[in-house]
Design a protein around this motif. Structure first.
Motif, PDB file in Angstrom:
ATOM      1  N   SER A 290     108.833  -2.548  26.648  1.00  0.00           N
ATOM      2  CA  SER A 290     109.073  -1.518  27.658  1.00  0.00           C
ATOM      3  C   SER A 290     110.454  -0.896  27.479  1.00  0.00           C
ATOM      4  CB  SER A 290     108.958  -2.128  29.054  1.00  0.00           C
ATOM      5  OG  SER A 290     109.855  -3.219  29.169  1.00  0.00           O
TER       6      SER A 290
ATOM      7  N   HIS B 167     117.371  -3.202  24.195  1.00  0.00           N
ATOM      8  CA  HIS B 167     118.760  -3.307  24.622  1.00  0.00           C
ATOM      9  C   HIS B 167     119.685  -3.415  23.416  1.00  0.00           C
ATOM     10  CE1 HIS B 167     117.713  -4.451  28.883  1.00  0.00           C
ATOM     11  NE2 HIS B 167     116.573  -4.638  28.278  1.00  0.00           N
TER      12      HIS B 167
ATOM     13  N   LEU C 244     123.548  -4.776  22.778  1.00  0.00           N
ATOM     14  CA  LEU C 244     124.620  -5.564  23.383  1.00  0.00           C
ATOM     15  C   LEU C 244     125.815  -5.583  22.445  1.00  0.00           C
ATOM     16  CD1 LEU C 244     122.399  -8.645  24.317  1.00  0.00           C
ATOM     17  CD2 LEU C 244     122.885  -6.678  25.775  1.00  0.00           C
TER      18      LEU C 244
ATOM     19  N   SER D 233     126.294  -5.453  27.994  1.00  0.00           N
ATOM     20  CA  SER D 233     125.191  -4.572  27.700  1.00  0.00           C
ATOM     21  C   SER D 233     125.716  -3.163  27.474  1.00  0.00           C
ATOM     22  CB  SER D 233     124.198  -4.591  28.868  1.00  0.00           C
ATOM     23  OG  SER D 233     123.134  -3.721  28.614  1.00  0.00           O
TER      24      SER D 233
ATOM     25  N   MET E  32     120.307   0.322  27.576  1.00  0.00           N
ATOM     26  CA  MET E  32     118.900  -0.035  27.684  1.00  0.00           C
ATOM     27  C   MET E  32     118.125   1.269  27.559  1.00  0.00           C
ATOM     28  SD  MET E  32     116.751  -1.952  30.691  1.00  0.00           S
ATOM     29  CE  MET E  32     116.959  -0.677  31.914  1.00  0.00           C
TER      30      MET E  32
ATOM     31  N   ILE F 167     124.306  -6.576  19.007  1.00  0.00           N
ATOM     32  CA  ILE F 167     123.059  -7.342  19.075  1.00  0.00           C
ATOM     33  C   ILE F 167     121.965  -6.474  19.677  1.00  0.00           C
ATOM     34  CG2 ILE F 167     121.935  -9.381  20.051  1.00  0.00           C
ATOM     35  CD1 ILE F 167     124.779 -10.638  20.254  1.00  0.00           C
TER      36      ILE F 167
ATOM     37  N   PRO G 195     112.512  -7.303  25.295  1.00  0.00           N
ATOM     38  CA  PRO G 195     111.856  -8.262  26.193  1.00  0.00           C
ATOM     39  C   PRO G 195     110.713  -8.961  25.472  1.00  0.00           C
ATOM     40  CG  PRO G 195     112.132  -6.135  27.249  1.00  0.00           C
ATOM     41  CD  PRO G 195     112.447  -5.937  25.800  1.00  0.00           C
TER      42      PRO G 195
ATOM     43  N   PHE H 111     113.968 -12.524  26.500  1.00  0.00           N
ATOM     44  CA  PHE H 111     114.228 -11.609  25.404  1.00  0.00           C
ATOM     45  C   PHE H 111     114.106 -12.278  24.051  1.00  0.00           C
ATOM     46  CE2 PHE H 111     115.937  -7.945  27.643  1.00  0.00           C
ATOM     47  CZ  PHE H 111     116.220  -8.475  28.880  1.00  0.00           C
TER      48      PHE H 111
ATOM     49  N   PHE I 224     116.177 -11.882  20.599  1.00  0.00           N
ATOM     50  CA  PHE I 224     117.453 -11.324  20.179  1.00  0.00           C
ATOM     51  C   PHE I 224     117.518 -11.247  18.661  1.00  0.00           C
ATOM     52  CE2 PHE I 224     119.793 -11.373  24.152  1.00  0.00           C
ATOM     53  CZ  PHE I 224     119.108 -12.301  24.907  1.00  0.00           C
TER      54      PHE I 224
END
Lengths: 112, 112
Positions: free
Chosen positions: A30, A33, A35, A45, A48, A86, A90, A100, A102
């Motif tokens: 959806s 992100h 980071l 963060s 998004m 990074i 989700p 998440f 990563f």
């Protein structure tokens, strides 16, 4: 199996260069992100995003949902941009759960 | 607004010792989680909680316990430390309805 792949792993740039970090993922999402983790510091963060492009200062993030790919660009890079970047997605397409996958991160060093 | 507070920042343990990593958030977030970060690997989920009194295991739960007696606090307990638990630990929180996480500054743990 890595649900999130980032490239490159390490990146060294001269101050002022345009930088691109790539992220590919294999799961339906959806939102994605980006980071930032400074040396010895915590994680914050940056973006998004679920479609198109977002811009914050010299940072630009783009995403192509069909190709399952995102890029983070830094324009006019500066030594203070040196950090690990990074990518995270989700683990479930819905907004619940907040878990998440990563990426392993891209370590960026900007040399004056 | 303190956000997510982790203590201690650094810790050295001997094999077999026990300790608790503290995590507190003041944003009234339902979701809290603990991650470990190891070189060459992405953040890995240890345990998480979707609210007070509710906890569940993540990807790498062995050797760790958690509890969530209040919304604010989510401590991580190492029952009998092992060298394999040498890592950087991050606590994170998020509102249950939003796919965005707020991270603490991290705890660097060395087990000798």
């Amino acid at each position: 199996k890595n649900e999130v792949e980032q490239s490159p792993q390490n990146l060294t740039a001269q101050e002022g260069e345009f930088i691109t970090i790539n992220c590919s993922y294999s799961v339906g999402i959806s939102a994605l992100h980006w980071l930032q983790q400074h040396p010895g510091g915590g994680i914050v963060s940056l973006f998004m995003l679920s479609s198109g492009k977002k811009k914050h200062g010299r940072l630009i993030a783009t995403i192509n949902i069909q190709e399952k790919h995102s890029s983070l660009h830094i324009t006019a890079s500066h030594p203070r941009d040196s950090a690990v970047y990074i990518c995270a997605v989700p683990s479930r397409p819905s907004n619940t759960g907040n878990q998440f996958y990563f990426g392993t991160g891209t370590s960026l060093t900007v040399i004056p | 607004n303190a956000g997510v507070t982790q203590t201690p920042k650094f810790q050295v343990l001997k094999t077999g010792q026990s300790m608790t990593l503290q995590c507190a958030q003041d944003m009234n977030h339902e979701y809290m989680s603990w991650y470990r970060q190891d070189p060459g690997m992405g953040l890995r989920l240890i345990h998480y909680s979707v609210g007070a009194g509710i906890t569940d295991q993540g990807e790498v739960p062995n050797g760790y316990n958690v509890s969530r007696s209040t919304t604010e606090d989510f401590p991580l307990r190492l029952l009998s430390a092992a060298p394999s638990q040498t890592s950087v630990y991050f606590c994170a929180s998020s509102p249950i309805t939003k796919n965005i996480q707020y991270f603490g500054a991290g705890t660097r743990l060395s087990v000798l």
